[in-house]
Design a protein around this motif. Sequence first.
Motif, mmCIF file in Angstrom:
data_model
loop_
_atom_site.group_PDB
_atom_site.id
_atom_site.type_symbol
_atom_site.label_atom_id
_atom_site.label_comp_id
_atom_site.label_asym_id
_atom_site.label_seq_id
_atom_site.Cartn_x
_atom_site.Cartn_y
_atom_site.Cartn_z
ATOM 1 N N ALA A 235 0.815 -1.210 0.000
ATOM 2 C CA ALA A 235 0.000 0.000 0.000
ATOM 3 C C ALA A 235 0.846 1.256 0.000
ATOM 4 O O ALA A 235 0.419 2.302 -0.498
ATOM 5 N N ALA A 236 2.053 1.174 0.570
ATOM 6 C CA ALA A 236 2.922 2.350 0.661
ATOM 7 C C ALA A 236 4.375 1.907 0.624
ATOM 8 O O ALA A 236 4.734 0.849 1.163
ATOM 9 N N VAL A 237 5.189 2.728 -0.017
ATOM 10 C CA VAL A 237 6.631 2.497 -0.080
ATOM 11 C C VAL A 237 7.315 3.585 0.734
ATOM 12 O O VAL A 237 7.212 4.774 0.410
ATOM 13 N N ALA A 238 7.981 3.193 1.798
ATOM 14 C CA ALA A 238 8.675 4.151 2.659
ATOM 15 C C ALA A 238 10.007 4.542 2.043
ATOM 16 O O ALA A 238 10.806 3.673 1.677
ATOM 17 N N GLY A 239 10.243 5.823 1.915
ATOM 18 C CA GLY A 239 11.519 6.299 1.419
ATOM 19 C C GLY A 239 12.643 5.978 2.399
ATOM 20 O O GLY A 239 12.431 5.874 3.605
ATOM 21 N N PHE A 240 13.839 5.820 1.863
ATOM 22 C CA PHE A 240 15.018 5.495 2.673
ATOM 23 C C PHE A 240 15.831 6.783 2.830
ATOM 24 O O PHE A 240 16.519 7.218 1.918
ATOM 25 N N VAL A 293 5.882 6.926 -1.160
ATOM 26 C CA VAL A 293 4.858 6.718 -2.178
ATOM 27 C C VAL A 293 3.682 5.958 -1.581
ATOM 28 O O VAL A 293 3.869 4.963 -0.864
ATOM 29 N N TYR A 294 2.484 6.430 -1.885
ATOM 30 C CA TYR A 294 1.256 5.726 -1.508
ATOM 31 C C TYR A 294 0.522 5.279 -2.771
ATOM 32 O O TYR A 294 0.384 6.050 -3.722
ATOM 33 N N ARG A 295 0.070 4.032 -2.757
ATOM 34 C CA ARG A 295 -0.757 3.553 -3.849
ATOM 35 C C ARG A 295 -2.092 4.300 -3.813
ATOM 36 O O ARG A 295 -2.668 4.503 -2.724
ATOM 37 N N LEU A 325 -5.186 -1.615 4.800
ATOM 38 C CA LEU A 325 -5.128 -1.233 3.389
ATOM 39 C C LEU A 325 -4.030 -1.953 2.623
ATOM 40 O O LEU A 325 -3.979 -1.876 1.398
ATOM 41 N N GLY A 326 -3.135 -2.626 3.329
ATOM 42 C CA GLY A 326 -2.046 -3.314 2.650
ATOM 43 C C GLY A 326 -0.779 -3.256 3.469
ATOM 44 O O GLY A 326 -0.765 -2.849 4.632
ATOM 45 N N ARG A 327 0.297 -3.641 2.823
ATOM 46 C CA ARG A 327 1.587 -3.755 3.498
ATOM 47 C C ARG A 327 2.450 -2.525 3.219
ATOM 48 O O ARG A 327 2.353 -1.905 2.175
ATOM 49 N N ILE A 328 3.290 -2.189 4.192
ATOM 50 C CA ILE A 328 4.269 -1.114 4.010
ATOM 51 C C ILE A 328 5.593 -1.748 3.606
ATOM 52 O O ILE A 328 6.059 -2.703 4.233
ATOM 53 N N SER A 329 6.176 -1.228 2.558
ATOM 54 C CA SER A 329 7.421 -1.774 2.010
ATOM 55 C C SER A 329 8.554 -0.770 2.187
ATOM 56 O O SER A 329 8.343 0.442 2.115
ATOM 57 N N MET A 330 9.746 -1.288 2.429
ATOM 58 C CA MET A 330 10.930 -0.426 2.478
ATOM 59 C C MET A 330 12.142 -1.220 2.034
ATOM 60 O O MET A 330 12.331 -2.362 2.443
ATOM 61 N N ASN A 331 12.926 -0.605 1.189
ATOM 62 C CA ASN A 331 14.170 -1.186 0.710
ATOM 63 C C ASN A 331 15.170 -0.059 0.508
ATOM 64 O O ASN A 331 14.763 1.076 0.201
ATOM 65 N N PRO A 332 16.464 -0.323 0.648
ATOM 66 C CA PRO A 332 17.449 0.750 0.470
ATOM 67 C C PRO A 332 17.540 1.310 -0.945
ATOM 68 O O PRO A 332 18.328 2.234 -1.182
ATOM 69 N N ASP A 333 16.760 0.768 -1.895
ATOM 70 C CA ASP A 333 16.845 1.280 -3.264
ATOM 71 C C ASP A 333 15.943 2.490 -3.501
ATOM 72 O O ASP A 333 15.819 2.964 -4.627
ATOM 73 N N THR A 334 15.313 3.009 -2.439
ATOM 74 C CA THR A 334 14.502 4.226 -2.579
ATOM 75 C C THR A 334 15.116 5.328 -1.721
ATOM 76 O O THR A 334 14.462 5.905 -0.849
ATOM 77 N N LYS A 335 16.364 5.634 -1.979
ATOM 78 C CA LYS A 335 17.074 6.657 -1.208
ATOM 79 C C LYS A 335 16.639 8.061 -1.620
ATOM 80 O O LYS A 335 16.338 8.326 -2.782
ATOM 81 N N ALA A 336 16.626 8.948 -0.633
ATOM 82 C CA ALA A 336 16.426 10.377 -0.883
ATOM 83 C C ALA A 336 17.221 11.133 0.171
ATOM 84 O O ALA A 336 17.409 10.655 1.296
#
Length: 499
Positions: A235-240, A293-295, A325-336
């Motif tokens: 549902a959402a991608v947490a920025g790194f 990012v939010y879906r 609403l879904g799962r929260i995802s995080m990976n080091p490939d979304t750096k900011a």
Amino acid sequence: MRIVRFVGGLLVGLFALALAVALFVFWFDFATDMAAAAGLGPVGYVFLWLAFGANLLLWTVIGLLRLGDDSVRAVLRRDSTAGARPSVRSRERVLVGSGGSAGAGGEGADADTAVATTGGEAPPDASLAVIIPAHNEEPVIGGAISSALGLFPRWDIYVVSDSSKDSTADIAAKTGVNVLELLTNRGKAGAIEAVIEEFSLTDNYDGVLILDADTELDAGYVEGARRQLRDPGVAAVAGFVVSEWKPNERTFIGRMISAYRDRLYFMLQYLMRFGQTWRGTNASFIVPGFASVYRSEALREIEVNPKGLVIEDFNMTFEVHHKRLGRISMNPDTKAYSQDPFTFVDYRKQVGRWTLGFWQTVRRHGVWPSMFWFFLALYILEVVVVSLILLLTTLIAGFVLVGTLAGASFVAVPFVGTSFTAVTAFLPLTALAMGLLIPDYMLTCAMTAIRRRPSYLIYGLLFFPIRVVDAFITLKMLPKAWTAESDGRWSSPDRVAKK
């Protein structure tokens, strides 16, 4: 010159690592001797490791399990596709930065596994809108827009100027992106809500990226976010978050704050949030609002701007969990890369807003039966208890230090002298220093080795007072969350244009 820098960085890393090991051996020997003298037995060893944080240890172990799980899935995926004709249709990536690369394992493993089990045809990349809410961000708004323009066409970028009194809106308009200018200060959540409604973003895009005006995206951010969104359960991608390191633009205090934040972000993300965002746990309580990012399907169900909250990101995360609403995802490939406060006054205000926002969100949503709340309760318990112990122990250490320096004249004071004798019999100054300072500085040495920045060894000597301030703010904001209402309107800290 590159060779000299490489060798210098390597030597710094080795020295810092050796120092961390030496401090650990010294601290462990001292602490075990004290535990044995006190007759604590095995319980004493448990308390020793808790000096590094129960939640940190728990989520580090779970993170290692996730790493193993992702690695096994990646191997199985390669085996299942070995020798098979590729049936995944090619996809254009003209909007994606050239610096992005697929990570091994992580959420990318989930997405690619989904592709392999759906007849070989990959889902199309999610279309994303970029929202940049801003209030008096003239020094930095250009950098954020430029960063976004390197990854998105200008018509997918939406700047909302929340009643700015400077040239924020004018600067944005000159870049050709979409600009919405609000006449009244609604706060960040209100600005996000307004721009989504004005341009019907959740109807026209698959997802929405919320980007702070002081943040710049890494070249691989978009590809990483889209890779994680290929899993329909996300549902959402947490920025790194990466704390930008530009020491020449900062004072000593500013560099100390940036170094402290760099260490904090590294530990929270690699040692805690990585485990919290595993598919088997899904317990992350924050999708950072700086670049996440939010879906759209999930965002339509989220109440972005409820009354009484000072910030939005904790609430939006709790909404995802509370409404399932879904799962929260995080990976080091979304750096900011985010800009930290330049002054301690701004740092204190920012931490105060973040902490108040967390407690207000807990108050608003309350408790509901879930694995999320089980882990959240463990975190809250540790944060409150450790903050209390840290402040109390710091006061005791200050009392003992004054008594030690003052000598006989201090001990001669009625009641004070008796108290000093009783305290030092149980907690001598050496023990207090070993318990408060050494474990903290060990982490700084490890971070110095990772970053290869020798200045961290100097700034790290002053990290403990910042931790004390953080603990005080944590406890101060707890009752305030139940007694004070907030309207979410913001006042940006001092900014410096990014070069």
